[in-house]
Enzyme design. Sequence first.
Site, PDB file in Angstrom:
ATOM      1  N   TYR A   3       0.843  -1.211   0.000  1.00 26.27           N
ATOM      2  CA  TYR A   3       0.000   0.000   0.000  1.00 26.27           C
ATOM      3  C   TYR A   3       0.873   1.255   0.000  1.00 26.27           C
ATOM      4  CZ  TYR A   3      -3.907   3.083   1.048  1.00 26.27           C
ATOM      5  OH  TYR A   3      -4.873   4.063   0.971  1.00 26.27           O
TER       6      TYR A   3
ATOM      7  N   ALA B  81       0.934  13.748 -23.156  1.00 32.94           N
ATOM      8  CA  ALA B  81       0.600  12.378 -23.553  1.00 32.94           C
ATOM      9  C   ALA B  81       1.513  11.865 -24.677  1.00 32.94           C
ATOM     10  CB  ALA B  81      -0.859  12.302 -23.997  1.00 32.94           C
TER      11      ALA B  81
ATOM     12  N   HIS C 142     -21.156  12.659 -28.152  1.00 37.12           N
ATOM     13  CA  HIS C 142     -20.707  11.721 -29.184  1.00 37.12           C
ATOM     14  C   HIS C 142     -20.527  10.294 -28.671  1.00 37.12           C
ATOM     15  CE1 HIS C 142     -17.142  13.464 -27.339  1.00 37.12           C
ATOM     16  NE2 HIS C 142     -16.426  12.443 -27.733  1.00 37.12           N
TER      17      HIS C 142
ATOM     18  N   PHE D 157      -6.921  19.670 -25.161  1.00 37.38           N
ATOM     19  CA  PHE D 157      -7.555  18.357 -25.313  1.00 37.38           C
ATOM     20  C   PHE D 157      -8.930  18.395 -24.634  1.00 37.38           C
ATOM     21  CE2 PHE D 157      -8.113  13.848 -24.072  1.00 37.38           C
ATOM     22  CZ  PHE D 157      -8.099  13.308 -25.341  1.00 37.38           C
ATOM     23  N   ASP D 158      -9.877  17.567 -25.106  1.00 38.94           N
ATOM     24  CA  ASP D 158     -11.254  17.706 -24.589  1.00 38.94           C
ATOM     25  C   ASP D 158     -11.393  17.481 -23.077  1.00 38.94           C
ATOM     26  OD1 ASP D 158     -10.943  14.999 -24.965  1.00 38.94           O
ATOM     27  OD2 ASP D 158     -12.611  14.761 -26.369  1.00 38.94           O
TER      28      ASP D 158
ATOM     29  N   LYS E  70      -0.643   6.610 -23.882  1.00 40.30           N
ATOM     30  CA  LYS E  70      -0.148   6.928 -25.215  1.00 40.30           C
ATOM     31  C   LYS E  70       1.331   6.545 -25.295  1.00 40.30           C
ATOM     32  CE  LYS E  70      -4.137   9.282 -25.136  1.00 40.30           C
ATOM     33  NZ  LYS E  70      -4.500  10.404 -24.281  1.00 40.30           N
TER      34      LYS E  70
ATOM     35  N   ASP F 265       0.861  19.286 -21.182  1.00 42.35           N
ATOM     36  CA  ASP F 265      -0.025  18.138 -21.275  1.00 42.35           C
ATOM     37  C   ASP F 265       0.720  17.196 -22.222  1.00 42.35           C
ATOM     38  OD1 ASP F 265      -1.986  16.304 -21.684  1.00 42.35           O
ATOM     39  OD2 ASP F 265      -3.474  17.691 -22.493  1.00 42.35           O
TER      40      ASP F 265
HETATM   41  C1  LIG Z   1      -5.537  11.149 -23.749  1.00 39.47           C
HETATM   42  C2  LIG Z   1      -5.192  12.526 -23.413  1.00 39.47           C
HETATM   43  C3  LIG Z   1      -5.591  13.098 -22.188  1.00 39.47           C
HETATM   44  C4  LIG Z   1      -6.442  12.363 -21.177  1.00 39.47           C
HETATM   45  O1  LIG Z   1      -5.868  11.196 -20.776  1.00 39.47           O
HETATM   46  P1  LIG Z   1      -6.702   9.880 -20.364  1.00 39.47           P
HETATM   47  O2  LIG Z   1      -5.625   8.930 -20.002  1.00 39.47           O
HETATM   48  O3  LIG Z   1      -7.491   9.467 -21.553  1.00 39.47           O
HETATM   49  O4  LIG Z   1      -7.561  10.250 -19.218  1.00 39.47           O
HETATM   50  C5  LIG Z   1      -5.202  14.392 -21.940  1.00 39.47           C
HETATM   51  N1  LIG Z   1      -4.507  15.104 -22.842  1.00 39.47           N
HETATM   52  C6  LIG Z   1      -4.123  14.581 -24.028  1.00 39.47           C
HETATM   53  C7  LIG Z   1      -3.343  15.421 -24.980  1.00 39.47           C
HETATM   54  C8  LIG Z   1      -4.465  13.288 -24.355  1.00 39.47           C
HETATM   55  O5  LIG Z   1      -4.121  12.796 -25.544  1.00 39.47           O
END
Ligand SMILES: *Cc1c(COP(=O)(O)O)cnc(C)c1O
Length: 458
Positions: free
Chosen positions: A72, A217, A450, A124-125, A258, A215
């Site tokens: 833990y 990813a 969507h 990103f969304d 990613k 951000d």
């Molecule tokens: C996928 C992604 C996120 C969110 O990550 P999740 O692991 O899907 O929650 C944030 N920003 C970017 C640029 C992404 O491609």
Amino acid sequence: MKLPYAESYKIKMVETIKKSTREERERWIKEARYNLFNLRSDQVFIDLLTDSGTGAMSDKQWSEIMLGDESYAGASSYYKMKEAIKEICGFAYFLPTHQGRAAENVLFSVLVKDGDIVPGNSHFDTTKGHIEFRKATAVDCTIDQAFNTKNECPFKGNIDLNKLEEVLKNNPKEKIPFIVVTVTCNSSGGQPVSMQNLKDVKKLAGKYGIKVIFDSARFAENAYFIKKREKGYEDKTIREIVREMFSYADTMTMSCKKDAIVNMGGFIGFRDEELFKKAVVYNIMFEGYITYGGMSGRDMNALAQGLKEGTEFDYLESRIEQVAYLGKKLTDFGIPVILPYGGHAIFVDAKRFLPKVPKEEFPAQMLAIELYLESGVRGVEIGALMADRDPVTRENRFPELELMRMAIPRRVYTNNHMDYVAVTLANVYERRNEIKRGVKIIKEAPILRHFTVELDRI
Ligand SMILES: *Cc1c(COP(=O)(O)O)cnc(C)c1O
């Protein structure tokens, strides 16, 4: 002769995928209410819905799974992840989270408040979602070239420094908690940000005393593009480029689904101990104790290994060249796609592909349906359906770009699959003039419609 690229791995385990008949697909897509998210994965032959969490782990990652420490508190897996993050990204403090949006949730809980303004490059969304959920506003400062699908600018993810400075100059400092730079920029087509731009954004932010958050990813794919396209970086290693990129960030979030090539996981990286300590409280509340934060020990191990594999040149070359391979095939067929090809996906310009389908009938969704019906390939709409309605007028929003994205999972498909996808789309392209009508909405949710929308063909 110059040797072609070849995958820097070979296949040890395979997973069967099945073809289907057109009659079956007609029935399944109807049952799915013409929403590709509702299809069962076994109704899909080649799945290009997303590159998130769909990659193939290596033998070394699977070995790390067996070595996971599920304590833990203070698990060795936590320290493995900490060391990999320190070595590759250069951040001294970190918090594990179960995925990228969870990292945003924790960090933004500390930093974003009602009425704030967060400038960035096509947020990103989920990032935008977490900003707007806190009644703050995301301001898009991406360069204008990003919105021209034919413009071959090498760094279409760049931030327009004039647009950014306007925002910084015209708002009180307390209202801008940070600038968010997305590397690569997913929303504008997987397009990279140049090192020069990262440097300039940091400098401008410094002038106004504002933090910069990455951000990140697809940070490794971004580094690959810098190596390939930016002067002065051709002889640097991916790791050196990655370290320099992150040197221009104060804090970072990463969805590890990613470029870290794991099926689940994420983290926040900090330099500032004070900020880290504030975020700890939210991490414990939302994710879990600070040394696991929503992840199993085994998953932290695989993630640490994935960060290393994901930043090797040979892997990145085969990854990004495979995407370009598909892009080139489509271009050769005359199919309109976003140029230059993105790092993780090919984006088809649905307005140009299906000019007869009116925008009110969702041409990109119609294209994704036709692609599926043709041979069982699943892509995804990035257009008016995803753009939702205006929160005030409740009218449909029609974004400048109406796209159908085909995202390529990492280390999963061969170039034969890419050939299959290209010919499928070419067949649809050949009969594009017969496709005159699209779909209409039967049922929709008030936001993020969507994912669950129900449609019918017109
Ligand atoms: C996928 C992604 C996120 C969110 O990550 P999740 O692991 O899907 O929650 C944030 N920003 C970017 C640029 C992404 O491609």
